[in-house]
Design an enzyme around this catalytic site. Structure first.
Site, PDB file in Angstrom:
ATOM      1  N   ASP A  92      33.401-172.354  46.684  1.00 36.03           N
ATOM      2  CA  ASP A  92      35.032-172.465  46.993  1.00 36.03           C
ATOM      3  C   ASP A  92      35.767-172.072  48.161  1.00 36.03           C
ATOM      4  OD1 ASP A  92      34.290-172.920  44.203  1.00 36.03           O
ATOM      5  OD2 ASP A  92      36.060-172.474  43.513  1.00 36.03           O
ATOM      6  N   GLU A 100      38.409-176.878  46.536  1.00 36.22           N
ATOM      7  CA  GLU A 100      39.856-176.792  45.739  1.00 36.22           C
ATOM      8  C   GLU A 100      40.685-175.775  45.770  1.00 36.22           C
ATOM      9  OE1 GLU A 100      39.587-175.509  41.569  1.00 36.22           O
ATOM     10  OE2 GLU A 100      38.869-173.373  42.204  1.00 36.22           O
ATOM     11  N   HIS A 118      41.980-176.511  40.143  1.00 35.57           N
ATOM     12  CA  HIS A 118      43.040-176.643  41.425  1.00 35.57           C
ATOM     13  C   HIS A 118      43.422-177.932  41.887  1.00 35.57           C
ATOM     14  CE1 HIS A 118      44.307-172.282  41.329  1.00 35.57           C
ATOM     15  NE2 HIS A 118      42.888-172.003  41.155  1.00 35.57           N
ATOM     16  N   HIS A 165      33.667-172.226  40.683  1.00 36.75           N
ATOM     17  CA  HIS A 165      34.916-171.550  39.850  1.00 36.75           C
ATOM     18  C   HIS A 165      35.215-170.122  39.694  1.00 36.75           C
ATOM     19  CE1 HIS A 165      38.552-171.716  37.477  1.00 36.75           C
ATOM     20  NE2 HIS A 165      37.594-171.000  36.667  1.00 36.75           N
ATOM     21  N   HIS A 168      34.048-167.738  41.566  1.00 42.06           N
ATOM     22  CA  HIS A 168      34.029-167.016  42.983  1.00 42.06           C
ATOM     23  C   HIS A 168      33.390-165.982  43.042  1.00 42.06           C
ATOM     24  CE1 HIS A 168      38.221-168.995  44.340  1.00 42.06           C
ATOM     25  NE2 HIS A 168      37.475-169.767  43.553  1.00 42.06           N
TER      26      HIS A 168
HETATM   27 FE   FE2 Z   1      38.099-171.967  43.142  1.00 41.86          FE
HETATM   28 FE   FE2 Z   2      38.400-173.149  39.792  1.00 45.70          FE
END
Ligand code: FE2
Ligand code: FE2
Length: 267
Positions: A8, A39, A68, A183, A185
């Protein structure tokens, strides 16, 4: 062939990291193809045509997404017309955009002289996440469809729970080249090749400021947990790191034979 997946991308610092570090990584690892989760690329929330263009210009071939997705209304433009943008497949039928795509690898041919094609699938988990169609039911038929065109298939599974991620990837073992999670992170250290030849990593981590809480300024997040009152979560700025993984894939079989985590700090 070698595919880099980038975790991400968070805000401007994340985009800067990709811009400055990707050319070096491309050379160092002799990368053929690059996928990035975008995202959080627009100020930490969502993605716009402008931030997507920056990421593509930096050398990313395909951008994936996640929960997101809808944060910026301009995303509708990407969903309508950007063929290199992939959103989670398991949104309800009729959702704009695509949950998978087939992409020709630049300057590469397969053994029989035809273009080398990579299939990219994005799916979203359901455990501790918004309600959505069941990825365990929606994804396998899509994989089967893509396998008519190519055996090189990369899956970004955007999910919270490690159990859901591992079970999902185990289900797809032997059907796809790689399942890499996004997701949370937080980069996990469980990279491995499953017996069927699918490379796996529970989470790629995130690309952006790591002197933070998952990319956001630390103090407001602590305050939120202490007081339960809403706070503005601005993107942090210090210690910018690019997180991801490089997967090595046998082009003839689509099976992976190597996966290595990437954690590259922006000087
Ligand atoms: Fe994310
Ligand atoms: Fe996410």
């Amino acid at each position: 062939m070698k595919i880099l997946f980038i975790g991400d991308i968070v805000g401007e610092p994340g985009r800067r990291a990709v811009k400055e570090l990707l050319p070096k990584l491309r050379e160092r690892h002799a990368l053929d193809f690059v996928i990035a989760n975008g995202e959080n690329s627009a100020g930490g929330n969502g993605i716009t045509p402008r931030t997507a263009a920056e990421i593509f210009e930096a050398g990313v071939d395909v951008i994936t997404s996640g929960d997101h997705l809808w944060d910026q209304k301009e995303v509708m433009e990407l969903l309508a017309s950007e063929s290199r943008f992939v959103r989670p497949l398991n949104y309800p039928p009729g959702t704009p955009g695509q949950g998978s795509g087939l992409f020709e690898v630049r300057d590469r041919k397969s053994a029989d002289g035809t273009p080398l094609v990579v299939g990219v699938v994005n799916a979203q988990g359901r455990t501790f996440m918004p309600a959505i169609e069941n990825p365990f039911l929606v994804v396998p038929p899509e994989i089967e469809r893509l396998r008519q065109q190519t055996k090189i298939i990369f899956v970004d599974f955007h999910a919270e729970a490690t159990s859901e991620k591992i079970a999902f990837a185990r289900m797809l073992d032997g059907q796809v080249s790689a399942v890499v999670g996004t997701h949370t992170h937080v980069q996990t250290a469980d990279e491995q090749i499953f017996p069927g030849g699918t490379a796996y990593l529970s989470d790629a981590g995130f690309t952006g400021p790591h002197e933070s809480v998952l990319g956001r300024e630390i103090e407001p997040v602590i305050k939120r947990f202490v007081t339960n009152m809403p706070q503005r979560f601005e993107v942090a700025s210090e210690r910018v790191v690019l997180h991801g993984a490089v997967v090595e894939i046998d082009e003839a079989t689509g099976k992976a034979f190597g996966i290595r985590r990437v954690s590259e700090t922006l000087a």
